[in-house]
Design a protein around this motif. Structure first.
Motif, PDB file in Angstrom:
ATOM      1  N   ARG A  65       0.818  -1.213   0.000  1.00 22.00           N
ATOM      2  CA  ARG A  65       0.000   0.000   0.000  1.00 22.00           C
ATOM      3  C   ARG A  65       0.854   1.265   0.000  1.00 22.00           C
ATOM      4  O   ARG A  65       2.000   1.252   0.385  1.00 22.00           O
ATOM      5  N   GLU A  87      -5.442   4.931   3.831  1.00 21.90           N
ATOM      6  CA  GLU A  87      -6.780   4.923   3.253  1.00 21.90           C
ATOM      7  C   GLU A  87      -7.484   3.625   3.610  1.00 21.90           C
ATOM      8  O   GLU A  87      -6.927   2.535   3.487  1.00 21.90           O
ATOM      9  N   GLY A  88      -8.721   3.752   4.083  1.00 24.33           N
ATOM     10  CA  GLY A  88      -9.523   2.586   4.432  1.00 24.33           C
ATOM     11  C   GLY A  88     -10.319   2.084   3.249  1.00 24.33           C
ATOM     12  O   GLY A  88     -10.275   2.649   2.149  1.00 24.33           O
ATOM     13  N   ASP A  89     -11.076   1.022   3.461  1.00 23.26           N
ATOM     14  CA  ASP A  89     -11.871   0.409   2.402  1.00 23.26           C
ATOM     15  C   ASP A  89     -12.980   1.328   1.893  1.00 23.26           C
ATOM     16  O   ASP A  89     -13.363   1.264   0.740  1.00 23.26           O
ATOM     17  N   ASN A  90     -13.490   2.205   2.754  1.00 18.47           N
ATOM     18  CA  ASN A  90     -14.606   3.074   2.375  1.00 18.47           C
ATOM     19  C   ASN A  90     -14.152   4.403   1.768  1.00 18.47           C
ATOM     20  O   ASN A  90     -14.967   5.276   1.526  1.00 18.47           O
ATOM     21  N   GLY A  91     -12.838   4.587   1.562  1.00 14.66           N
ATOM     22  CA  GLY A  91     -12.317   5.823   0.983  1.00 14.66           C
ATOM     23  C   GLY A  91     -11.934   6.856   2.015  1.00 14.66           C
ATOM     24  O   GLY A  91     -11.252   7.824   1.707  1.00 14.66           O
TER      25      GLY A  91
END
Length: 99
Positions: A65, A87-91
């Protein structure tokens, strides 16, 4: 490690969110640095709170990442605060404190 902030990224490359610790509770913006800078050590982003620069962030890449390494500093701090912006999975992006 603990989350001390959350941010969202705008189309212009600016990140907007909050930083919350025992000593800080502030709205913050991470804005792109001056692209004219030619120094390798120049940060990619500047951390702004209430119109004052309190830190900087550098883009880093690990095996899996890309993230930003963030250094926050202010005369009221005993020492700088180091964190990483992931940055997470949901943006949404999480500012994770580390020693």
């Amino acid at each position: 490690m603990s989350q001390i902030g959350s941010f969202t990224r705008s189309n212009d490359g600016t990140y907007t969110g909050t930083i919350k610790t025992l000593a800080i509770d502030a709205k913050a913006r991470l804005v792109p640095s001056d692209p004219a800078s030619t120094s390798e050590k120049a940060p990619d982003l500047r951390v702004i709170v209430s119109g004052v620069e309190i830190g900087a962030a550098w883009r880093r890449t690990s095996k899996d990442r890309t993230y930003h390494s963030v250094k926050l500093d202010d005369p009221s701090f005993n020492a700088p605060i180091y964190a990483n912006l992931f940055e997470g999975d949901n943006g949404e992006l999480a500012l994770i404190w580390s020693r």
